[in-house]
Scaffold this active site. Sequence first.
Site, mmCIF file in Angstrom:
data_model
loop_
_atom_site.group_PDB
_atom_site.id
_atom_site.type_symbol
_atom_site.label_atom_id
_atom_site.label_comp_id
_atom_site.label_asym_id
_atom_site.label_seq_id
_atom_site.Cartn_x
_atom_site.Cartn_y
_atom_site.Cartn_z
ATOM 1 N N ASP A 52 38.165 40.792 40.035
ATOM 2 C CA ASP A 52 37.003 40.489 39.017
ATOM 3 C C ASP A 52 35.616 41.394 39.421
ATOM 4 O O ASP A 52 35.704 41.937 40.248
ATOM 5 C CB ASP A 52 36.838 39.001 38.907
ATOM 6 N N TYR B 174 31.866 36.029 37.120
ATOM 7 C CA TYR B 174 31.862 34.634 37.214
ATOM 8 C C TYR B 174 31.452 33.968 38.201
ATOM 9 O O TYR B 174 30.866 32.710 38.101
ATOM 10 C CB TYR B 174 33.525 34.289 36.989
ATOM 11 N N GLN C 67 32.685 39.055 25.409
ATOM 12 C CA GLN C 67 32.000 37.914 25.438
ATOM 13 C C GLN C 67 31.651 37.128 24.081
ATOM 14 O O GLN C 67 32.267 37.395 23.300
ATOM 15 C CB GLN C 67 30.621 37.984 26.527
ATOM 16 N N ASP D 129 45.039 34.607 34.925
ATOM 17 C CA ASP D 129 44.675 34.279 36.312
ATOM 18 C C ASP D 129 44.204 33.043 36.063
ATOM 19 O O ASP D 129 43.420 32.752 35.361
ATOM 20 C CB ASP D 129 43.938 35.336 37.026
ATOM 21 N N HIS E 295 55.421 26.041 45.451
ATOM 22 C CA HIS E 295 56.180 25.411 44.424
ATOM 23 C C HIS E 295 55.504 26.058 43.001
ATOM 24 O O HIS E 295 55.881 26.551 42.004
ATOM 25 C CB HIS E 295 56.465 24.232 44.188
#
Lengths: 376, 376
Positions: free
Chosen positions: B92, B96, B194, B271, B340
């Site tokens: 990234d 963010y 955006q 993600d 898991h």
Amino acid sequence: MDFTLLKTDVGSKARAGTLTLDHGSIETPIFMPVGTVGTVKSVHQRELREDIKPDIILGNTYHLYLRPGIEILEQAGGLHKFMGWEGNILTDSGGYQVYSLSNNRKIKEEGVHFKSHIDGSKHFFTPENVMEIQRSIGADIIMAFDECTPYPCEYGYAKNSMHMTHRWLERCIEHLKKVPFKYDYAQTFFPIVQGSTYTDLRKQSAEYIAGVNADGNAIGGLSVGEPAEEMYAMAEVVCDILPQDKPRYLMGVGTPINILENIALGVDMFDCVMPTRNARNGMLFTSEGTINIKNKKWENDFSPLDPSGMTFVDSDYSKAYLRHLFAANEYLGKQIATIHNLGFYLWLVRTARERILSGDFSDWKNKMVNQMNKRL
Amino acid sequence: MDFTLLKTDVGSKARAGTLTLDHGSIETPIFMPVGTVGTVKSVHQRELREDIKPDIILGNTYHLYLRPGIEILEQAGGLHKFMGWEGNILTDSGGYQVYSLSNNRKIKEEGVHFKSHIDGSKHFFTPENVMEIQRSIGADIIMAFDECTPYPCEYGYAKNSMHMTHRWLERCIEHLKKVPFKYDYAQTFFPIVQGSTYTDLRKQSAEYIAGVNADGNAIGGLSVGEPAEEMYAMAEVVCDILPQDKPRYLMGVGTPINILENIALGVDMFDCVMPTRNARNGMLFTSEGTINIKNKKWENDFSPLDPSGMTFVDSDYSKAYLRHLFAANEYLGKQIATIHNLGFYLWLVRTARERILSGDFSDWKNKMVNQMNKRL
């Protein structure tokens, strides 16, 4: 249980053997990773099975009794099934943990009253119920209930405590005589030599324990803060008395050097939190010496963790990367260091065994002790 | 970079494709595990490579810039070599994280002044230097420097911010035109749409981004607290405008249901920290619904974590054992839950792909959304 002594070293009392239990064979000398509450901290069972390959691990009766508790372990069919570990398990008897609780326990002839470190709840361990707890856990080797004396310890206290440990031993044996197999495999019983750092008490205790004629014997009450020389002196006195044809387990020992020196005195089995606990603090034992991976000097050292490469972490990761993980407080760092250190300890005892078998153990041991003293 | 669209679903806009980068091929739709500071928290690289197999993981520019820092990453030859990961990496742009810092940053036309969350030191990100940082990290896909607006966001602010993100995009592109390959492989650039939750702004931004004609395109500024319906509405508007023949990446999304719904709208890449972060808090996503493993109800449930068994942890461990590890605060619990959950997320996108290819995606998706809503 079967123990076959394959060779005794010429230049020392080191021994190579094979210990066979119902969950497989163990080549001795062996180091048993500590799995306190049903997990070798931060290590997957697959990594134990396929990478570290210890053949036997240790569980702590005190911790397992408190969590998950005996009821759940019995419902699971024992600790092996509960945690998914098909190798052997040895459980300590809770004696050492009771010793660690110091202010939260009261030792009497009948047994030990103690408070849980988790919630302060009150509990009572006796030789008889500790045998039952270990049977329920399902350990392949269960240990006698003993008192582990502190260091230093007054002679009078050490002597009285030793005699009580011997009386408790009789109660353990009497109890075990009366009970059938708990699961579908045998559970072997080891008594424990005590006597603090007093040669005469250690001799007396070793003779008493030898007289019990158990399948294997343990030396307790060491690695509690005494100088290494005293530990070696006591181990030597005791090993010279314990039967030659039975495995000898030195409880809670120790550094790589402690292990090598005690192998040279005739000890076959070891356990210690050091490789796992120190790993979580960033200390690596390597074939070249000891590393504090948090040190800035490793910041841009892109070489493997250990060029001798005992497990996959040694080839997958560099010192600089591991140092970064510790600096960033990333848990993977602790995981990597733990696997590395356990891999190293198992490599150490396996190589000791090879050297005993090939007849050049003493030379190798002296060289390794020298190397292990280095801080890189 | 090459992107081949293999099939588009009949009943939805879901797509199956293959994205080829210099560190291997990626079958889309794909979920990228988040490796914040050069580690997918508590997961060994071997487990990523052999068990979870994501083909591509995400790194965070902001975190990697602060630790270990660009100098060390360059000395290592980039993040792949530093962390020992041979698959693809997307970074990234730090937009963010800058948004998350809220009070510790100042956004200006030139760039963003911010204070490190680690030591309060002052730093300055610009579109140009963020391109350089990502080039040094060595990501296969590098993201445009953007402003991620909060939710809710005033229309005026969202509009101005979007235009600044577009101007920053031009600066990123201008900068990248001037520089050669950093390492011996290509680094692909994705711009970011955006426009907050305003349909007209999203359309305007998507058209602008489409006009740039990049190799792939991303949708940012979602999954910041808006209702799922608004997220889906915005993703739909944007996907309908972005080029069909380029991969579409929805940043920071999301729950298993969010992922399924957005696949249905034409998103190819995802993600999110959710599978890893929630795992560390004891939340498991399974094929039968969601589990809080800390719950007492699992105390003596000796069944596997997930009967559909995506990775080795599902067969090696039971719910009761994992519950015990969380109760005893043993880190292995977090490790197991993390593997898991990542296994489950990867199974989810792989199965979505199979269903798209076999033509029955929509039926399966509706069934799965139903199942995923269940709390066991």
